[in-house]
Scaffold this active site. Structure first.
Site, PDB file in Angstrom:
ATOM      1  N   LYS A   9       0.837  -1.203   0.000  1.00 45.61           N
ATOM      2  CA  LYS A   9       0.000   0.000   0.000  1.00 45.61           C
ATOM      3  C   LYS A   9       0.880   1.263   0.000  1.00 45.61           C
ATOM      4  CE  LYS A   9      -3.888  -2.345   2.265  1.00 45.61           C
ATOM      5  NZ  LYS A   9      -4.765  -2.399   3.479  1.00 45.61           N
ATOM      6  N   PHE A  57     -15.336   3.367   7.561  1.00 42.94           N
ATOM      7  CA  PHE A  57     -13.949   3.721   7.220  1.00 42.94           C
ATOM      8  C   PHE A  57     -13.707   3.735   5.710  1.00 42.94           C
ATOM      9  CE2 PHE A  57     -14.091  -0.884   8.097  1.00 42.94           C
ATOM     10  CZ  PHE A  57     -13.564  -1.403   6.911  1.00 42.94           C
ATOM     11  N   ARG A  85      -1.795 -14.550   3.326  1.00 46.91           N
ATOM     12  CA  ARG A  85      -2.471 -13.819   4.406  1.00 46.91           C
ATOM     13  C   ARG A  85      -1.730 -14.040   5.733  1.00 46.91           C
ATOM     14  NH1 ARG A  85      -7.178 -10.591   3.610  1.00 46.91           N
ATOM     15  NH2 ARG A  85      -8.173 -11.558   5.426  1.00 46.91           N
ATOM     16  N   THR A  91      -5.380  -8.277  10.048  1.00 49.78           N
ATOM     17  CA  THR A  91      -5.740  -6.976   9.467  1.00 49.78           C
ATOM     18  C   THR A  91      -5.331  -5.823  10.378  1.00 49.78           C
ATOM     19  OG1 THR A  91      -7.668  -8.034   8.462  1.00 49.78           O
ATOM     20  CG2 THR A  91      -7.687  -5.626   8.571  1.00 49.78           C
ATOM     21  N   ARG A 102       2.829  -7.206   9.048  1.00 53.41           N
ATOM     22  CA  ARG A 102       2.155  -6.134   9.800  1.00 53.41           C
ATOM     23  C   ARG A 102       2.609  -6.106  11.256  1.00 53.41           C
ATOM     24  NH1 ARG A 102      -3.511  -7.772   7.010  1.00 53.41           N
ATOM     25  NH2 ARG A 102      -3.495  -6.335   5.233  1.00 53.41           N
ATOM     26  N   ASN A 112      -1.905  -0.207   7.401  1.00 56.17           N
ATOM     27  CA  ASN A 112      -1.382  -1.561   7.638  1.00 56.17           C
ATOM     28  C   ASN A 112      -0.521  -2.109   6.497  1.00 56.17           C
ATOM     29  OD1 ASN A 112      -3.486  -2.055   5.921  1.00 56.17           O
ATOM     30  ND2 ASN A 112      -4.502  -3.592   7.192  1.00 56.17           N
ATOM     31  N   HIS A 115      -1.762  -5.527   1.358  1.00 55.99           N
ATOM     32  CA  HIS A 115      -3.035  -6.191   1.084  1.00 55.99           C
ATOM     33  C   HIS A 115      -2.768  -7.587   0.527  1.00 55.99           C
ATOM     34  CE1 HIS A 115      -6.835  -7.255  -0.859  1.00 55.99           C
ATOM     35  NE2 HIS A 115      -6.103  -7.568  -1.909  1.00 55.99           N
ATOM     36  N   GLU A 126      -9.125  -9.923  -8.394  1.00 56.58           N
ATOM     37  CA  GLU A 126      -8.168  -8.839  -8.155  1.00 56.58           C
ATOM     38  C   GLU A 126      -7.040  -8.862  -9.186  1.00 56.58           C
ATOM     39  OE1 GLU A 126      -7.168  -9.373  -4.015  1.00 56.58           O
ATOM     40  OE2 GLU A 126      -9.154  -8.695  -3.359  1.00 56.58           O
TER      41      GLU A 126
END
Ligand code: GTP
Ligand code: MG
Length: 149
Positions: A9, A57, A85, A91, A102, A112, A115, A126
């Site tokens: 990100k 959010f 993941r 998350t 993370r 964070n 993704h 995606e």
């Protein structure tokens, strides 16, 4: 074999964590089959996060994700969606175990740094949203014989 979409990100890019994140997937043994830097539009990001439309959010999430370039990648290998993941961690970084990306590099859920697709189905969607028709560049790795039994 299975593929997943992993994205660094804008905060991860700004903080110089692209190499660290890519390196963890490489060292685990997963195969990088596509990558690019993109400064995504709000419309594109609203499509990517369509499932979260309506969450309180959501506007902040889109603004954050559009605030700078991201580094979009496609990874391939056994169980890569679930394992990817796990490499990212929970998350909310406050709940991410140390040793996860993370858990090692983030604090706030709204920053964070990465993704990862949450299912094989979303991975397919995606990858085509971010990379279009030619979602991956297939190639043989000699090292696979040392990674898979
Ligand atoms: P991604 O891999 O980014 O999709 O995260 P995820 O699948 O673990 O979580 P989810 O898809 O539910 O949420 C997507 C992103 O929205 C998260 O990674 C966060 O950046 C953000 N997000 C989720 N929940 C919250 C929240 O409660 N507050 C804020 N500020 N952001 C949130
Ligand atoms: Mg998600």
């Amino acid at each position: 074999t299975e593929q997943t979409f992993i994205m660094v990100k804008p905060d991860g890019v700004q903080r110089g964590l692209v190499g660290e994140i890519v390196g963890r997937f490489e060292k685990r043994g997963y195969q990088l089959v596509n990558a690019k830097m993109v400064h995504a539009s709000q419309e594109h990001l609203e499509q990517h996060y369509a499932d979260l439309k309506g969450k309180p959010f959501f506007p902040g999430l889109i603004k954050y994700m559009a605030s700078g370039p991201v580094f979009a990648t496609v990874w391939q290998g056994k169980d890569v969606v679930k394992q990817g993941r796990a490499l990212l961690g929970a998350t909310n970084p406050l709940a991410s175990a140390p040793g996860t990306i993370r858990g090692d590099f983030a604090i706030d859920v709204g920053r964070n740094i990465c993704h990862g697709s949450d299912s094989v189905e979303s991975a397919k969607k995606e990858i085509s949203l971010w990379f279009g028709q030619d979602g991956s560049i297939p190639y043989k790795r000699a090292v696979d014989a040392w990674i898979y039994e």
